[in-house]
Scaffold this motif. Structure first.
Motif, PDB file in Angstrom:
ATOM      1  N   UNK A   1      16.174  21.671  -0.608  1.00 52.74           N
ATOM      2  CA  UNK A   1      16.014  21.309  -2.019  1.00 52.74           C
ATOM      3  C   UNK A   1      14.569  21.339  -2.488  1.00 52.74           C
ATOM      4  N   UNK A   2      13.625  21.213  -1.553  1.00 52.22           N
ATOM      5  CA  UNK A   2      12.227  21.146  -1.922  1.00 52.22           C
ATOM      6  C   UNK A   2      11.755  19.772  -2.329  1.00 52.22           C
ATOM      7  N   UNK A   3      12.625  18.769  -2.258  1.00 51.99           N
ATOM      8  CA  UNK A   3      12.212  17.411  -2.595  1.00 51.99           C
ATOM      9  C   UNK A   3      11.292  16.876  -1.505  1.00 51.99           C
ATOM     10  N   UNK A   4      10.171  16.267  -1.868  1.00 50.16           N
ATOM     11  CA  UNK A   4       9.268  15.724  -0.838  1.00 50.16           C
ATOM     12  C   UNK A   4       9.832  14.463  -0.196  1.00 50.16           C
ATOM     13  N   UNK A   5       9.743  14.395   1.118  1.00 51.85           N
ATOM     14  CA  UNK A   5      10.262  13.247   1.865  1.00 51.85           C
ATOM     15  C   UNK A   5       9.211  12.156   1.956  1.00 51.85           C
ATOM     16  N   UNK A   6       9.653  10.918   1.747  1.00 51.20           N
ATOM     17  CA  UNK A   6       8.792   9.759   1.997  1.00 51.20           C
ATOM     18  C   UNK A   6       8.667   9.560   3.497  1.00 51.20           C
ATOM     19  N   UNK A   7       7.638   8.827   3.921  1.00 50.43           N
ATOM     20  CA  UNK A   7       7.580   8.439   5.344  1.00 50.43           C
ATOM     21  C   UNK A   7       8.844   7.672   5.721  1.00 50.43           C
ATOM     22  N   UNK A   8       9.293   7.868   6.944  1.00 54.42           N
ATOM     23  CA  UNK A   8      10.509   7.212   7.414  1.00 54.42           C
ATOM     24  C   UNK A   8      10.231   6.482   8.719  1.00 54.42           C
ATOM     25  N   UNK A   9      10.947   5.399   8.935  1.00 50.59           N
ATOM     26  CA  UNK A   9      10.830   4.646  10.177  1.00 50.59           C
ATOM     27  C   UNK A   9      11.939   5.093  11.118  1.00 50.59           C
TER      28      UNK A   9
ATOM     29  N   UNK B   1       0.831  -1.217   0.000  1.00 50.76           N
ATOM     30  CA  UNK B   1       0.000   0.000   0.000  1.00 50.76           C
ATOM     31  C   UNK B   1       0.858   1.256   0.000  1.00 50.76           C
ATOM     32  N   UNK B   2       0.226   2.373  -0.262  1.00 54.69           N
ATOM     33  CA  UNK B   2       0.914   3.658  -0.165  1.00 54.69           C
ATOM     34  C   UNK B   2       1.196   4.322  -1.480  1.00 54.69           C
ATOM     35  N   UNK B   3       1.293   3.528  -2.567  1.00 49.44           N
ATOM     36  CA  UNK B   3       1.542   4.107  -3.872  1.00 49.44           C
ATOM     37  C   UNK B   3       2.819   4.925  -3.911  1.00 49.44           C
ATOM     38  N   UNK B   4       2.779   6.031  -4.656  1.00 49.20           N
ATOM     39  CA  UNK B   4       3.974   6.862  -4.831  1.00 49.20           C
ATOM     40  C   UNK B   4       4.368   7.588  -3.556  1.00 49.20           C
ATOM     41  N   UNK B   5       3.436   7.729  -2.623  1.00 47.20           N
ATOM     42  CA  UNK B   5       3.742   8.452  -1.394  1.00 47.20           C
ATOM     43  C   UNK B   5       4.298   7.546  -0.296  1.00 47.20           C
ATOM     44  N   UNK B   6       4.221   6.231  -0.493  1.00 44.26           N
ATOM     45  CA  UNK B   6       4.839   5.300   0.440  1.00 44.26           C
ATOM     46  C   UNK B   6       4.245   5.280   1.828  1.00 44.26           C
ATOM     47  N   UNK B   7       2.990   5.699   1.975  1.00 44.79           N
ATOM     48  CA  UNK B   7       2.379   5.774   3.306  1.00 44.79           C
ATOM     49  C   UNK B   7       1.659   4.461   3.604  1.00 44.79           C
ATOM     50  N   UNK B   8       2.125   3.765   4.624  1.00 46.33           N
ATOM     51  CA  UNK B   8       1.426   2.561   5.058  1.00 46.33           C
ATOM     52  C   UNK B   8       1.763   2.289   6.522  1.00 46.33           C
TER      53      UNK B   8
ATOM     54  N   UNK C   1       9.179   3.400 -11.232  1.00 45.74           N
ATOM     55  CA  UNK C   1       8.299   3.849 -12.315  1.00 45.74           C
ATOM     56  C   UNK C   1       7.621   5.168 -11.959  1.00 45.74           C
ATOM     57  N   UNK C   2       7.705   6.131 -12.881  1.00 42.85           N
ATOM     58  CA  UNK C   2       7.078   7.423 -12.662  1.00 42.85           C
ATOM     59  C   UNK C   2       7.971   8.448 -11.999  1.00 42.85           C
ATOM     60  N   UNK C   3       9.040   8.027 -11.379  1.00 45.08           N
ATOM     61  CA  UNK C   3       9.954   8.961 -10.719  1.00 45.08           C
ATOM     62  C   UNK C   3      10.809   8.258  -9.703  1.00 45.08           C
ATOM     63  N   UNK C   4      12.088   8.585  -9.686  1.00 39.90           N
ATOM     64  CA  UNK C   4      13.017   7.876  -8.817  1.00 39.90           C
ATOM     65  C   UNK C   4      13.035   8.415  -7.401  1.00 39.90           C
ATOM     66  N   UNK C   5      13.892   7.812  -6.587  1.00 43.75           N
ATOM     67  CA  UNK C   5      14.025   8.168  -5.183  1.00 43.75           C
ATOM     68  C   UNK C   5      15.471   8.504  -4.855  1.00 43.75           C
TER      69      UNK C   5
END
Length: 378
Positions: free
Chosen positions: A298-306, A127-134, A348-352
């Motif tokens: 940088x303005x890059x959006x951060x994914x959720x982090x553990x 789950x979470x898709x491109x935003x990685x939220x789960x 796919x769609x954009x790297x990390x």
């Protein structure tokens, strides 16, 4: 410890420890001593190699909370997964579960095993898709929902590689056991970054690297096998001691360079030094701060982090690093222009952009990378 305690190029900002690790100088010196010993008296060295591997294995087992007879040295996690799959009685129509966050080489190993047996690989979308939220439970339920009567094996990460997310490994092991599915845990990043207790985990197969976060020379991996499976495990390459069974049959390959394995305990012992107390918490806190700095500047959006992890990711702009070749090209450009090394991972769609934190890193390292990313994507 600082960067002076490593052989790293001091002109480069190293923020990609998660890919290949870095070996402290004192551990490299011990490995060099072992190599000199080999060349000084090869016959004498190889006459004692089995006992010496077993002694090193005992120390590694204690570090991982495992039975010494239940683990074997391997080169890396990919080899460990391949050996585990090689020992499973897969049949035509069986299914192997992986996820869309599974490390590429591990998925390839699963597909090779499936093709050989006439089985099928099923990719679970987490789950979470491109935003990685789960949540961990959501990730576990996504795996469990994919189980069918034909599911035989589930391969899942302890810590996902490209996306730096922590999966609920104990929940997955227990849940799949109830469903009658064999488990293979890809724990490439776990040893050294997290406390590991294999005895409590109880996975059928577990494999991790010591050369990423546990200061061992490359290549040093470990494969842990639960008692019911040990008699079925065979090496990918036959060896003279194959008749001795696991773990010796997997470890000994004639004139392989075993010095990395023998030097591995010297890396593990660093965790016992007073100066290294709290190193896991320190690295996790530093990468969290680094994530804030890079995102803000940088303005890059951060994914959720553990919060337990010493890795995290930020999302690159759309269309950037969406293939392996483009990710490699971007990484090379960042090194050439800014003398920074960070993990560029294609999706796919954009790297990390994956950041790591190790004892040689400081807050200014992330400030330097942040400025570079702001200029690069201005």
């Amino acid at each position: 410890m600082s960067i002076d305690d490593f052989a790293l190029d001091p002109s480069v900002t190293h923020l990609n420890h998660g890919s290949f690790g870095a070996v402290p100088r004192r551990v490299l010196e011990r490995q060099d001593e072992l190599r000199r010993e080999v060349e000084h008296a090869p016959d004498s060295f190889f006459a004692t190699i089995l006992d010496r591997i077993a002694k090193a294995r005992d120390e590694v087992a204690a570090f991982l909370g495992a039975e010494p007879e239940g683990i074997a040295f391997v080169s890396n996690v990919t080899e460990g997964v391949a050996i585990a799959l090689n020992g499973l009685p897969l049949r035509p129509g069986d299914q192997i579960l992986v996820s869309d966050h599974t490390y590429g080489a591990v998925e390839i190993a699963a597909r090779v095993a499936a093709r050989r047996a006439g089985a099928e690989v099923v990719v679970v979308t987490l789950p979470g898709g491109r935003d990685g939220v789960w949540t961990g439970e959501e990730a576990a339920q996504a795996y469990f929902a994919a189980v069918t009567p034909r599911t035989r094996v589930a391969i899942f990460d302890h810590i996902t590689s490209a996306t730096a997310r922590l999966l609920p490994v104990r929940r997955l092991v227990d849940g799949f056991r109830e469903l009658g599915v064999t488990t293979i845990v890809d724990a490439a990043h776990a040893p050294g970054m997290l406390e590991v207790d294999l005895g409590a985990l109880g996975a059928d197969f577990w494999t991790g690297n010591l050369h990423k976060w546990a200061y061992a020379p490359r290549p040093t991996g470990v494969l842990a096998v639960a008692p019911p499976w040990r008699e079925r495990v065979e090496p990918l390459i036959p060896s003279f001691y194959q008749q001795d069974g696991f773990p010796r049959s997997v470890e000994f390959q004639g004139t392989r360079d075993h010095t990395a394995w023998l030097a591995a305990p010297y890396g593990l012992r660093l965790f016992d030094e007073p100066a290294m107390r709290g190193v896991r918490e320190r690295n996790a806190a530093l990468v969290a701060r680094g994530r804030e700095i890079v995102a803000e500047v940088s303005g890059l959006p951060a994914w959720p982090a553990d919060p337990e992890l010493a890795m995290c990711v930020l999302r690159l702009p759309d269309g950037v690093a969406e293939t392996h070749l483009r990710a490699e090209a971007l990484s090379a450009e960042i090194l050439r222009r800014y003398r920074c090394r960070a993990g560029i991972r294609f999706r796919p769609g954009g790297g990390l952009l994956r950041l790591s934190a190790q004892v040689y890193n400081r807050e200014q390292d992330y400030e330097r990378l942040a400025a570079a990313m702001r200029e690069l994507f201005a």
